[in-house]
Write an enzyme that holds these catalytic residues in place. Structure first.
Site, short mmCIF file in Angstrom:
data_model
loop_
_atom_site.label_atom_id
_atom_site.label_comp_id
_atom_site.label_asym_id
_atom_site.label_seq_id
_atom_site.Cartn_x
_atom_site.Cartn_y
_atom_site.Cartn_z
N GLN A 1 -12.48 99.48 47.10
CA GLN A 1 -12.75 100.88 46.81
C GLN A 1 -12.01 101.49 45.37
O GLN A 1 -12.50 102.02 44.86
CB GLN A 1 -12.50 101.72 48.07
CG GLN A 1 -13.32 101.52 49.07
CD GLN A 1 -12.69 100.63 50.25
OE1 GLN A 1 -12.09 99.67 49.96
NE2 GLN A 1 -12.97 101.14 51.57
N ASN B 1 -3.79 105.15 56.70
CA ASN B 1 -4.53 105.19 55.46
C ASN B 1 -4.95 103.85 55.30
O ASN B 1 -4.60 102.85 55.98
CB ASN B 1 -3.76 105.61 54.14
CG ASN B 1 -4.82 105.99 52.84
OD1 ASN B 1 -5.92 106.26 53.37
ND2 ASN B 1 -4.40 105.37 51.84
N LYS B 2 -5.72 103.45 54.19
CA LYS B 2 -6.49 101.97 53.97
C LYS B 2 -5.31 101.11 54.04
O LYS B 2 -4.14 101.04 53.63
CB LYS B 2 -7.14 102.11 52.54
CG LYS B 2 -7.83 100.90 52.12
CD LYS B 2 -9.01 100.49 53.19
CE LYS B 2 -9.95 101.53 53.36
NZ LYS B 2 -10.69 101.04 54.61
N ASP C 1 -6.28 109.06 56.44
CA ASP C 1 -7.40 109.35 56.93
C ASP C 1 -6.93 109.86 58.33
O ASP C 1 -7.96 110.64 59.13
CB ASP C 1 -7.91 107.76 57.53
CG ASP C 1 -8.60 107.20 56.52
OD1 ASP C 1 -8.07 106.63 55.50
OD2 ASP C 1 -9.87 107.36 56.19
N ARG D 1 -18.10 107.30 52.53
CA ARG D 1 -17.14 106.96 53.27
C ARG D 1 -15.81 107.95 52.45
O ARG D 1 -16.05 108.53 51.69
CB ARG D 1 -16.65 105.54 52.93
CG ARG D 1 -17.19 104.89 51.73
CD ARG D 1 -16.70 105.28 50.43
NE ARG D 1 -15.16 105.04 50.44
CZ ARG D 1 -14.46 106.00 49.75
NH1 ARG D 1 -15.07 106.61 48.84
NH2 ARG D 1 -13.18 105.85 49.77
O1 MRU Z 1 -12.79 102.85 54.52
P1 MRU Z 1 -13.25 104.02 53.88
O2 MRU Z 1 -13.26 103.68 52.28
O3 MRU Z 1 -13.54 105.18 54.24
O4 MRU Z 1 -11.27 104.46 53.35
C1 MRU Z 1 -10.98 105.54 52.65
C2 MRU Z 1 -9.56 105.76 52.66
O5 MRU Z 1 -8.80 105.00 53.42
C3 MRU Z 1 -9.07 107.01 51.89
O6 MRU Z 1 -7.90 106.72 51.03
C4 MRU Z 1 -8.68 108.11 52.66
O7 MRU Z 1 -10.03 108.37 53.34
C5 MRU Z 1 -8.39 109.35 51.93
S1 MRU Z 1 -9.77 110.07 51.37
C6 MRU Z 1 -9.55 111.31 50.32
#
Ligand code: MRU
Length: 359
Positions: free
Chosen positions: A201, A252-253, A242, A53
């Site tokens: 995470q 982003n998350k 993202d 991920r």
């Molecule tokens: O759902 P995930 O764990 O894939 O989400 C990850 C994130 O939101 C990260 O902050 C983002 O991908 C940046 S990674 C360098």
């Protein structure tokens, strides 16, 4: 970077076994399990189930997925169907689409099969090497920001959200690369790590990787940062992304937006660290970004390790409660101080972002 003092990358091609290896992130921090990807199906599962991920790593896995799909498909034209399947695994991180399109450009049905196969593997390997170089560059540019703060403060406190560390990339990370460089340069740095519900995470991955690199960090719940900002206990925020629109809005998350809002109120700089591959040149309006909605079990259940070292999942909500689980949110560019990119620190606007394309 290191796990138990040994250097790892998150994904690599294993020449001896002729397959692709990943660290299964669903088992971290409790177990370090290396998993082999041998087929298109393995790749689809790894991305969908979040064994891998983080936007850049999803992109790299997708790239190897095209290679694995190509070599297993007897009918060469089926590779186009495979590329669609890979693109449908997760909707928000643009690196996935960028990587698949980059790989598909290599495919020439007129070339001998083996030649294309070799080219695809080279391209996937190259994409990983470039990602590492980009993260290092982000680290160098971001380090200058931290160094400046260190001129007036003994300890620098950084807030980060989710995992934009090396586990989300191939190595170094985006948001964490400046932090790793600060540590290497003996700056006194401390990281506030947002737990990042629902999948945690921050607690499970970011804190784990920082611990392994001996970086002072403290996990906080997602609601704590406001209080810390009010008390002047956060000097700057650095998060990953993202997807960034061509005019600097950020997906982003989930939870990122609220942190940016609070940071604005307290005049705390809010940086988004991104490589070139996270910019979506086709979108200006952040409302056009598809936000992934994930299963209700991510809220209703919690996973952990018991005393006999077994990973267990337990139910924590009333089973009949309704839940809503969007995985990402959108931070408009006016809440972002600057983007830390592999080509420098830039304003989150179209004029500056477009320069990245032309350079
Ligand atoms: O759902 P995930 O764990 O894939 O989400 C990850 C994130 O939101 C990260 O902050 C983002 O991908 C940046 S990674 C360098």
């Amino acid at each position: 970077m290191k796990i138990n003092k040994k250097n790892y990358r998150t994904i690599w091609y294993d020449k001896k076994e002729d397959n692709v290896k990943i660290i299964d992130q669903t088992q971290l921090p409790h177990k370090l399990e290396i998993v082999s990807l041998k087929s298109l199906e393995d790749t689809l599962i790894a991305i969908k189930n979040m064994q891998v991920r983080g936007a850049p790593l999803i992109g790299a896995t997708a790239a190897y997925g095209i290679y694995l799909a190509y070599r297993e498909l007897s009918n060469k034209t089926k590779i186009y169907e495979a590329s669609k399947k890979i693109k449908s695994t997760r909707p928000t991180a643009v690196n996935l689409f960028w990587a698949v399109d980059k790989m598909m450009k290599i495919i020439d049905l007129n070339l001998p099969f083996r030649e294309t196969e070799k080219k695809l593997l080279n391209e996937a390997n190259k994409l990983c090497e470039e990602d590492i170089q980009n993260c290092k560059k982000i680290g160098e540019f971001g380090f200058e920001i931290i160094k400046k703060i260190s001129e007036r403060k003994k300890e620098i406190n950084v807030l980060t959200h989710c995992n934009a560390g090396w586990l989300a990339t191939i190595d170094w990370g985006t948001a964490t690369a400046p932090i790793y460089l600060a540590k290497k340069n003996n700056l006194n740095i401390h990281v506030w790590v947002d737990e990042t519900r629902p999948r945690n995470q921050g607690a499970l991955l970011t804190s784990y990787e920082l611990n392994n690199e001996n970086i002072n960090n403290t996990v906080i719940t997602d609601n704590t940062a406001g209080l810390l900002m009010q008390r002047k206990e956060i000097d700057l925020c650095i998060v990953g992304a993202d997807r960034v629109t061509s005019n600097g809005h950020v997906a982003n998350k989930i939870g990122t937006f609220l942190k940016a809002l609070a940071a604005k109120e307290f005049n705390i700089p809010f940086y988004v660290a991104v490589p070139y591959s996270t910019i979506d040149w086709n979108i200006k309006n952040f409302k056009d970004i598809i936000i992934e909605e994930r299963d209700e079990s991510e809220l209703k259940q919690i996973k952990g390790i018991d005393d006999s070292n077994k990973i267990r999942t337990i139910n924590v909500y009333p089973s009949d409660s309704k839940v809503y689980n969007p995985a990402f949110d959108l931070t408009p560019n006016k809440f972002i101080t600057n983007l830390i990119t592999n080509k420098g620190v830039i304003r989150p606007n179209e004029r500056d972002i477009i320069k990245l394309k032309n350079e």
